[in-house]
Design an enzyme around this catalytic site. Structure first.
Site, PDB file in Angstrom:
ATOM      1  N   LYS A 189     -23.329-118.982 -10.542  1.00  0.00           N
ATOM      2  CA  LYS A 189     -24.644-118.795 -11.150  1.00  0.00           C
ATOM      3  C   LYS A 189     -24.637-119.248 -12.602  1.00  0.00           C
ATOM      4  CE  LYS A 189     -28.092-115.293 -12.343  1.00  0.00           C
ATOM      5  NZ  LYS A 189     -28.584-113.910 -12.137  1.00  0.00           N
ATOM      6  N   HIS A 194     -19.883-140.813  30.805  1.00  0.00           N
ATOM      7  CA  HIS A 194     -21.153-140.652  30.102  1.00  0.00           C
ATOM      8  C   HIS A 194     -21.788-139.292  30.387  1.00  0.00           C
ATOM      9  CE1 HIS A 194     -20.843-144.728  28.725  1.00  0.00           C
ATOM     10  NE2 HIS A 194     -20.775-145.188  29.955  1.00  0.00           N
ATOM     11  N   ASN A 201     -32.981-135.581  36.755  1.00  0.00           N
ATOM     12  CA  ASN A 201     -33.077-134.951  38.074  1.00  0.00           C
ATOM     13  C   ASN A 201     -31.804-135.233  38.869  1.00  0.00           C
ATOM     14  OD1 ASN A 201     -35.719-133.797  37.965  1.00  0.00           O
ATOM     15  ND2 ASN A 201     -36.597-135.843  38.202  1.00  0.00           N
ATOM     16  N   ASP A 212     -41.127-136.367  50.261  1.00  0.00           N
ATOM     17  CA  ASP A 212     -40.485-137.669  50.400  1.00  0.00           C
ATOM     18  C   ASP A 212     -39.001-137.645  50.064  1.00  0.00           C
ATOM     19  OD1 ASP A 212     -40.948-137.245  47.723  1.00  0.00           O
ATOM     20  OD2 ASP A 212     -42.037-139.129  47.365  1.00  0.00           O
TER      21      ASP A 212
END
Length: 556
Positions: free
Chosen positions: A141, A311, A454, A510
């Site tokens: 200080k 990776h 995902n 799908d």
């Protein structure tokens, strides 16, 4: 020298670690510096020929309470805090009969070292330094007048400036003060890290009425409700933690980025403290990939598992009767991507496994241990292979991720949610899985945790055979998993008869259809889509076994 340089005529020295103090002693003697010091530091300086004044001579009060009180006295702190560039303060100090200090040299009790040593609570508490941080903060200080030295790396510089009489300029003192505040901030953060995990909120407080009277404002009630809903130990009001600089890395993810490794001040057992037994220095990407592989194999403990990662994604993961079999199965998933990858094992690497690794270009191998013959072979024939030994399995519970202007904090994703237990799975299509099929489903579900979202994963015989990862829609991940299963095995149709796991629900039918069309015989997925029934209907139409877990394992 500049107009702001101040000669070091009087110094206060109090150091626990006395390494390098000899150079300072020589400088004090040469310059005739008046030195005030404490206890063992005073003894060591006296042995080195310095004419030392002990602190208790200055304060007129002996060290007391087993050393807890030494420097906490106005005769010390007024001498540290008096701004001698301010004539009023200089005159006041003179009227009090107190002399100012030009330099304060302090290092602190080794709190982190004491914790890491396994010491008991009483010994750890005694290493919470009080006087040291007070002197450092006071001197920092008052950098207008005082030079503060907390880093032993600066001792040689301090000795030079004492010996040649130049002292430090204001700019230099400000820089030293900034380093000093960093020292006390890190020290207090380390103490809080320990106390926060050991001195948790008692039930007598958590069970009390924290909201207060009925007149409490709505804002206070809302804030209090939020505090009660969160885990205070994990999400405190102020996130304070400290990591210590370990070493610099050649560069970051790319050559134009700078990078270094910092380690947890209280933890010497984590992956960051891996013992490197051979090979080139670790890079930033090596650490990221190897840590991901290391976590992946321990998801299967106590079964023996091997992961091959690239990776930050697995290109093969398997469990086996021994580490050799596990490695062969993991490598077989995607031999092409294994080139330049990272291998992790949760069991000792044997000579036979090392012989199998030898012809494969591998960046890093990490394991809890190595047979002596295995280590000798790897070091002799794979000079660049980074060989890491990590004695303890992953144990981090909290994860940090920086964003611009803030940081995200979450508990680590582990295989410990209710839906990770196959006994809790809900059969929504087909027959109950037979033992071998269920075993593969359990393997696939555990393996999906470490695949970037995902994520869709195909498995057979306790090993991955096709992995679709990091796609922006789930049907692409399904097609990728099937393609990799069937194009990386010399024409073998590995998708047919395999099982599949999806880290999150199928938003449309799908994705499931793509897996079923490829010959997948059973699927495990979280469920939770508004179109769950459409997905289930497709599975039922083809007689495919499908389980819902109710648990998701996104990995971004």
């Amino acid at each position: 020298m500049t107009a702001t340089n101040r000669r070091i005529q009087r110094a206060l020295v109090s150091v626990y670690d006395k390494t390098g103090i000899e150079g300072l002693a020589d400088a004090f003697i040469k310059a005739g510096t008046e030195v005030v010091s404490t206890g063992s530091t005073a003894e060591r300086l006296s042995e080195l020929g310095v004419n030392v004044t002990e602190v208790q001579t200055v304060t007129g009060f002996p060290e007391s309470l087993g050393g807890r009180v030494k420097t906490l006295d106005p005769h010390i702190h007024a001498g540290i805090l008096a701004d001698m560039t301010n004539p009023t303060q200089a005159e006041e100090l003179k009227s009090l009969g107190i002399k100012s200090f030009d330099m304060v040299i302090v290092n602190l009790y080794p709190f982190a070292d004491t914790v890491r040593s396994g010491a008991d609570e009483a010994d750890i508490i005694e290493k919470i330094d009080i006087g040291g941080p007070s002197m450092i903060r006071g001197a920092a200080k008052n950098s207008a007048s005082v030079a503060v030295i907390t880093d032993p790396e600066d001792y040689a510089l301090a000795a030079q400036r004492v010996a040649d009489g130049s002292g430090f300029s204001l700019q230099e003192r400000r820089w030293l003060a900034s380093k000093a505040f960093a020292t006390t901030a890190a020290y207090d953060a380390t103490i809080f890290e320990w106390t926060g995990s050991h001195w948790t909120e008692p039930q007598s407080i958590s069970a009390s009425d924290k909201v207060g009277s009925e007149s409490t404002t709505q804002n206070t009630e809302t804030k209090q409700s939020q505090q009660q809903d969160r885990n205070i130990a994990m999400f405190p009001p102020h996130l304070t933690h400290t990591w210590d600089y370990s070493h610099g890395l050649r560069y970051g993810e790319n050559p134009h980025q700078q990078a270094s490794l910092y380690v947890d001040a209280l933890d010497q057992t984590g992956f960051a403290h891996a013992q490197q037994l051979g090979g080139k220095p670790m890079s930033y990407n090596n650490y990221v990939d190897a840590d991901a592989a290391w976590r992946a194999v321990w998801d299967f403990a106590p079964q023996i598992a091997v992961a091959v990662c690239k990776h930050n994604n697995p290109c093969g993961l398997a469990i086996g009767k021994d580490v050799v079999q596990a490695h062969l199965k993991a490598h077989a998933c995607d031999p092409m991507s294994a080139y330049g990858g990272v291998i992790a094992a949760n069991s000792t690497v044997t000579l036979e496994m090392a012989q199998n690794v030898r012809p494969i270009f591998t960046e890093v191998i990490v394991a809890p241990d190595y047979e002596p013959e295995a280590l000798e072979l790897l070091k002799a024939h794979k000079k660049n292979l980074r060989i890491l030994k990590v004695a303890q399995s992953p144990h981090t519970d909290v994860q940090f991720r920086q964003i611009d202007g803030g940081i995200l904090v979450q508990s680590i994703d582990k295989i410990d949610a209710p839906g990770d237990n196959p006994d809790q799975w809900k059969l929504v299509s087909g027959e109950t899985a037979e033992a071998d099929t269920l075993s593969d489903l359990v393997f696939a579900w555990r393996a999906i945790r470490c695949v970037k979202s995902n994520a869709v994963l195909l498995a057979h015989n306790q090993a991955t055979v096709g992995i679709g990862m990091g796609q922006v829609n789930r049907v692409d991940s399904c097609h990728l998993a099937v393609e990799r299963a069937n194009t990386l095995a010399n024409g073998e149709n590995r998708a047919c008869g395999s099982v599949a796991a999806s880290d999150a629900f199928f938003p449309f039918a799908d994705g499931a259809e793509a897996l079923i069309d490829a010959g997948v015989k059973a699927i495990v997925q979280p469920g939770g889509s508004i179109r769950d029934q459409e997905v289930i209907d497709v599975a039922q139409k083809h007689g495919i076994t499908m389980y819902l877990t109710g648990t998701r394992h996104f990995f971004h």
